[in-house]
Design an enzyme around this catalytic site. Sequence first.
Site, PDB file in Angstrom:
ATOM      1  N   SER A 247     -13.636   1.591   2.796  1.00 36.05           N
ATOM      2  CA  SER A 247     -12.715   1.302   1.701  1.00 36.05           C
ATOM      3  C   SER A 247     -11.667   2.397   1.595  1.00 36.05           C
ATOM      4  O   SER A 247     -11.972   3.536   1.219  1.00 36.05           O
ATOM      5  CB  SER A 247     -13.471   1.189   0.369  1.00 36.05           C
TER       6      SER A 247
ATOM      7  N   GLY B 262      -5.947  -3.512  -7.627  1.00 38.66           N
ATOM      8  CA  GLY B 262      -7.076  -2.648  -7.319  1.00 38.66           C
ATOM      9  C   GLY B 262      -6.634  -1.321  -6.750  1.00 38.66           C
ATOM     10  O   GLY B 262      -7.234  -0.275  -7.011  1.00 38.66           O
TER      11      GLY B 262
ATOM     12  N   SER C  16       0.829  -1.211   0.000  1.00 40.11           N
ATOM     13  CA  SER C  16       0.000   0.000   0.000  1.00 40.11           C
ATOM     14  C   SER C  16       0.860   1.257   0.000  1.00 40.11           C
ATOM     15  O   SER C  16       0.584   2.216  -0.732  1.00 40.11           O
ATOM     16  CB  SER C  16      -0.926   0.001   1.223  1.00 40.11           C
TER      17      SER C  16
ATOM     18  N   ARG D 215       1.445   4.101  -3.142  1.00 42.48           N
ATOM     19  CA  ARG D 215       1.145   5.507  -2.844  1.00 42.48           C
ATOM     20  C   ARG D 215       2.391   6.378  -3.003  1.00 42.48           C
ATOM     21  O   ARG D 215       2.312   7.504  -3.502  1.00 42.48           O
ATOM     22  CB  ARG D 215       0.557   5.634  -1.431  1.00 42.48           C
TER      23      ARG D 215
ATOM     24  N   ASP E 124      -7.748  -7.713   4.842  1.00 45.98           N
ATOM     25  CA  ASP E 124      -6.907  -8.548   3.984  1.00 45.98           C
ATOM     26  C   ASP E 124      -6.420  -9.819   4.677  1.00 45.98           C
ATOM     27  O   ASP E 124      -5.795 -10.668   4.033  1.00 45.98           O
ATOM     28  CB  ASP E 124      -5.693  -7.755   3.492  1.00 45.98           C
TER      29      ASP E 124
END
Length: 441
Positions: A170, A97, A25, A29, A322
């Site tokens: 989300s 995603g 993640s 980013r 997750d």
Amino acid sequence: MLNSVVIKKRLISFNKKIFVSGDKSISIRWILLASLANGVSKAQNLLISEDVKAAVKTIRKLGIKVILNNKLCKIYGKGIDGFKYKKNLTIDAENSGTLGRLILGLLINTTEPIKLIGDKSLSKRDFKRISDPLSKFGGIFKLKNKKNLPLTIYNSKNLQPISYMENRGSAQCKSAVIFGGMRVNGTTTIKAKKSRNHTELMCKYLKLPVTVINSKNYDLIKVKKVKKIKPFDYKIPSDISSSSFFIILTALSENSKLVIKNVNINPSRIGIISILKKMGVKIAFQNKQIYKGEKVADIKVEGGKNLKAINCPTKLNSSAIDEFLTIFLVAAKAKGISYFKDIAELNQKESPRLKWGSKILNKMGVKNIVTDDSIKIYGDPNFIINKKIVIKDYLKDHRVFMTSVIAALSFGGEWHIHDKDSIKTSFPNFLNIINKLKTND
């Protein structure tokens, strides 16, 4: 079966210290924000996986120079308006995603139509949840079946700030809107259900005009147009989601001990730790520190004895979303009936993971009752497998593969697990670390 693994033997005990790969993640980013910085940004321990490589390919297609090797990544940002929007541009998010959804926020001011595509798994996922709020800014989208990829985002004029309610928990939806707000004059306001907050923390470190007011269940986020991003270096901490497989493996191996070094323990990501502690697993954080707004620590785990069932608090769902597939394995060995509810979001992942969690348990012989948004698991502390199990046709979801490996090593049986290459999307080094745990050195 070159793309499969066969496991016939349980892993009874180990005592190791390991490092796992960089946080996915944060890696993605960092790439996206560094691409818009004024100058050269550098990252160490960037996750070199297919998802992250797809992010690199994306910014290269948008005119950004990147130098990438196993030790260092350099991104030569051209400023907040540095993307080049070429005609007939197609971006392939592949299986990611995170990339597919977040990049749309940054493309909201494109001057040319851009087509976004993905692999078979990503093309089944819901992108309407992103296009709907971005359309409120004034963005124009065309989606397959009004929901799926391929998607085209068209050049938009007169973009306006919005007010947006994100009630799914989300982080991808929230982050896409934050990135969209960075492109628009005025103040965009987001009321967001609690979810991982790497985007907000990175924005805070960069001193961008993104403010967050925390409350018990929701965060109020205000975003203003970004005029400049300074280049920034980052040493990516290890991924808690990748670490979770080894945490669970240790928890299911009574005589084992494990230390995982330098892991991101962002409070919005450590629901698995809270859940496992409630189930009787001994876990501790060591050498805690703050790195550029993110909490980092070594994680020490000891094999779980007398594991207890859990009625999982729903407030932990988003911070463990997750990791539920592996948590279900602990429930299979816990004494009593475990219950997990309001977890329909699991079916919005690379595969319908709630269904696959139940399917894996069924193949193992573990009684469970599943609905569209919940699962009950009937645990047995003495449960052992003595049969052949085949795992395949799961849309190459990396977490289904890795969960199956952990189940095989924990419960025994003869497992034939297909599509080994699925781990390349998020954790290419997974099986190497498994092999390290098997050795005596």
